[in-house]
Design a protein around this motif. Structure first.
Motif, PDB file in Angstrom:
ATOM      1  N   LYS A 146      -1.312 -14.673  18.837  1.00 14.13           N
ATOM      2  CA  LYS A 146      -2.117 -13.645  19.519  1.00 14.13           C
ATOM      3  C   LYS A 146      -3.209 -14.318  20.338  1.00 14.13           C
TER       4      LYS A 146
ATOM      5  N   GLY B 145      -6.584 -13.266  22.067  1.00 11.54           N
ATOM      6  CA  GLY B 145      -7.537 -12.153  22.081  1.00 11.54           C
ATOM      7  C   GLY B 145      -7.934 -11.746  23.490  1.00 11.54           C
ATOM      8  N   GLY B 146      -8.278 -10.491  23.630  1.00 14.07           N
ATOM      9  CA  GLY B 146      -8.698  -9.971  24.929  1.00 14.07           C
ATOM     10  C   GLY B 146      -9.934 -10.668  25.464  1.00 14.07           C
TER      11      GLY B 146
ATOM     12  N   GLY C 258      -4.522  -9.091  23.300  1.00 13.11           N
ATOM     13  CA  GLY C 258      -5.435  -7.955  23.153  1.00 13.11           C
ATOM     14  C   GLY C 258      -5.686  -7.310  24.506  1.00 13.11           C
ATOM     15  N   ALA C 259      -6.650  -6.397  24.535  1.00 11.61           N
ATOM     16  CA  ALA C 259      -6.892  -5.649  25.766  1.00 11.61           C
ATOM     17  C   ALA C 259      -8.164  -6.095  26.486  1.00 11.61           C
ATOM     18  N   GLY C 260      -9.142  -6.575  25.729  1.00 11.30           N
ATOM     19  CA  GLY C 260     -10.405  -6.976  26.337  1.00 11.30           C
ATOM     20  C   GLY C 260     -10.966  -5.875  27.218  1.00 11.30           C
TER      21      GLY C 260
ATOM     22  N   GLY D  41      -9.050  -2.279  28.302  1.00 11.98           N
ATOM     23  CA  GLY D  41      -8.654  -1.307  27.267  1.00 11.98           C
ATOM     24  C   GLY D  41      -9.807  -0.823  26.416  1.00 11.98           C
ATOM     25  N   HIS D  42     -10.648  -1.744  25.951  1.00 12.52           N
ATOM     26  CA  HIS D  42     -11.739  -1.316  25.056  1.00 12.52           C
ATOM     27  C   HIS D  42     -12.757  -0.394  25.735  1.00 12.52           C
TER      28      HIS D  42
ATOM     29  N   GLY E 264      -1.939  -4.992  22.359  1.00 12.74           N
ATOM     30  CA  GLY E 264      -2.617  -3.830  21.785  1.00 12.74           C
ATOM     31  C   GLY E 264      -2.442  -2.666  22.749  1.00 12.74           C
ATOM     32  N   ASP E 265      -2.329  -1.440  22.233  1.00 12.14           N
ATOM     33  CA  ASP E 265      -1.951  -0.330  23.129  1.00 12.14           C
ATOM     34  C   ASP E 265      -2.428   1.013  22.566  1.00 12.14           C
TER      35      ASP E 265
ATOM     36  N   ILE F  43      -5.422   4.118  18.992  1.00 13.94           N
ATOM     37  CA  ILE F  43      -5.406   2.761  19.549  1.00 13.94           C
ATOM     38  C   ILE F  43      -4.852   1.843  18.464  1.00 13.94           C
TER      39      ILE F  43
ATOM     40  N   SER G 274      -4.332  -1.928  17.478  1.00 13.19           N
ATOM     41  CA  SER G 274      -4.824  -3.249  17.890  1.00 13.19           C
ATOM     42  C   SER G 274      -3.686  -4.271  17.892  1.00 13.19           C
ATOM     43  N   GLY G 275      -3.858  -5.288  18.708  1.00 11.01           N
ATOM     44  CA  GLY G 275      -2.914  -6.403  18.710  1.00 11.01           C
ATOM     45  C   GLY G 275      -2.839  -7.037  17.326  1.00 11.01           C
TER      46      GLY G 275
ATOM     47  N   ASP H 125     -15.830  -2.760  21.217  1.00 12.32           N
ATOM     48  CA  ASP H 125     -14.595  -3.092  20.521  1.00 12.32           C
ATOM     49  C   ASP H 125     -14.184  -1.888  19.687  1.00 12.32           C
TER      50      ASP H 125
ATOM     51  N   THR I  67     -11.468  -1.557  18.004  1.00 13.51           N
ATOM     52  CA  THR I  67     -10.529  -1.848  16.917  1.00 13.51           C
ATOM     53  C   THR I  67     -11.137  -2.688  15.804  1.00 13.51           C
TER      54      THR I  67
HETATM   55  C1  IPE Z   1      -6.903  -3.130  21.800  1.00 18.04           C
HETATM   56  O1  IPE Z   1      -6.197  -4.230  21.339  1.00 18.04           O
HETATM   57  C2  IPE Z   1      -5.997  -2.186  22.565  1.00 18.04           C
HETATM   58  C3  IPE Z   1      -6.706  -1.211  23.405  1.00 18.04           C
HETATM   59  C4  IPE Z   1      -8.004  -1.029  23.416  1.00 18.04           C
HETATM   60  C5  IPE Z   1      -5.882  -0.378  24.287  1.00 18.04           C
HETATM   61  P1  IPE Z   1      -6.959  -5.429  20.591  1.00 18.04           P
HETATM   62  O2  IPE Z   1      -7.932  -4.845  19.598  1.00 18.04           O
HETATM   63  O3  IPE Z   1      -5.920  -6.320  20.024  1.00 18.04           O
HETATM   64  O4  IPE Z   1      -7.737  -6.136  21.765  1.00 18.04           O
HETATM   65  P2  IPE Z   1      -8.802  -7.344  21.725  1.00 18.04           P
HETATM   66  O5  IPE Z   1      -8.096  -8.600  21.402  1.00 18.04           O
HETATM   67  O6  IPE Z   1      -9.835  -6.979  20.655  1.00 18.04           O
HETATM   68  O7  IPE Z   1      -9.388  -7.331  23.103  1.00 18.04           O
END
Ligand code: IPE
Length: 254
Positions: free
Chosen positions: A8, A10-11, A48-50, A53-54, A135-136, A147, A149-150, A204, A206
């Motif tokens: 993984k 990270g975002g 991740g989404a960084g 997404g967050h 993450g999605d 949500i 998380s990855g 964050d 997640t």
């Molecule tokens: C979050 O994934 C997914 C969304 C917010 C859509 P993660 O929780 O794995 O992302 P990072 O690594 O903390 O950025």
């Protein structure tokens, strides 16, 4: 299958979390090059989404139960942009990769992954393809959407594929006790470590490091070790993929 390695990224490593939808393009290129140069087989990448997404999930209230709105789709499409950008860099470095979007193959129940189809991932691996999952936003049985998380995806895939190793590339050197990296965490020592685990500096949705380690300790109890390390430090991704373990924090069974 028990040869899979799950990595993984990270975002916070791939994006600037302080500015919405901002890539760290050079870093992404460096990371793609490192992954490609290690040349490992049976690799699954999760990212991740960084800032893709967050902040959106927070603004649209997707971190709490609620209806499936247009914003749900916008958040999914935003994290897909990051996925596409990362895949492009991996392809530029000669890797055969394919996207896997959890919205289309996973569901959760009250924010916890309940089911994720993995046959397509197994077939990709069999054909020498590296799946790139992320993450999605997913459909949720209790909350309508959630949500995922990855980190949850990593743990779920590691169990389904019976992975041999899991790497969590973050922007910190591992789990820290003051200035010292804790080199090993086991289910037995986890109780003492818990007080050191904080959330995240940036938005964050997640749960940051605390929920990450929680998931990984459970995985270690099932016999799958993991390795948290600083993917922002040059060379450590290659070292991890080549089996070096003398850096970061290893989470393993007793
Ligand atoms: C979050 O994934 C997914 C969304 C917010 C859509 P993660 O929780 O794995 O992302 P990072 O690594 O903390 O950025």
């Amino acid at each position: 299958m028990n040869n899979a390695t799950i990595l993984k990224i990270g975002g916070s490593v791939l994006t600037d979390k302080s500015k919405e939808k901002t890539l760290k393009s050079k870093e992404m290129g460096r990371i793609a090059k490192e992954i490609a140069s290690a040349g490992v087989r049976d690799l699954v990448i999760v990212h991740g989404a960084g800032s893709f997404g967050h902040p959106q999930a927070k603004r649209f209230g997707l971190d709490v139960p609620g209806k499936c709105s247009y914003e749900t789709v916008v958040t999914h499409e935003t994290v897909k942009e990051l996925n596409r950008a990362f895949i492009e860099k991996l392809v530029e470095n000669g890797m055969l990769t394919m996207p896997v979007h959890p919205l289309s193959c996973a569901i959760s129940r009250e924010g916890r992954v309940e089911n994720m189809m993995t046959d397509q991932i197994r077939l990709m691996l069999k054909n020498g393809i590296v799946p790139v999952v992320h993450g999605d936003v997913v459909m949720d049985r209790g909350w309508r959407r959630a949500i995922l998380s990855g980190d949850q995806i990593v743990v779920h895939l590691a169990r389904c594929l019976n992975a041999k190793m899991v790497g969590i590339g973050t922007d910190v050197d591992g789990i820290m006790d003051d200035d010292e990296v804790i080199s090993i965490i086991t289910p037995k020592t986890f109780g003492d470590v818990k007080r050191l685990l904080g959330g995240s500096r940036d938005i964050d949705v997640t749960g940051g490091m605390s929920s990450k380690v929680n998931e990984l300790v459970k995985l270690a109890e099932d016999g799958i070790p993991s390795h948290i390390f600083n993917a922002s430090r040059k060379g450590l991704i290659v070292d991890f993929l080549r089996g070096e373990r003398n850096f970061g924090t290893i989470i393993r069974g007793d």
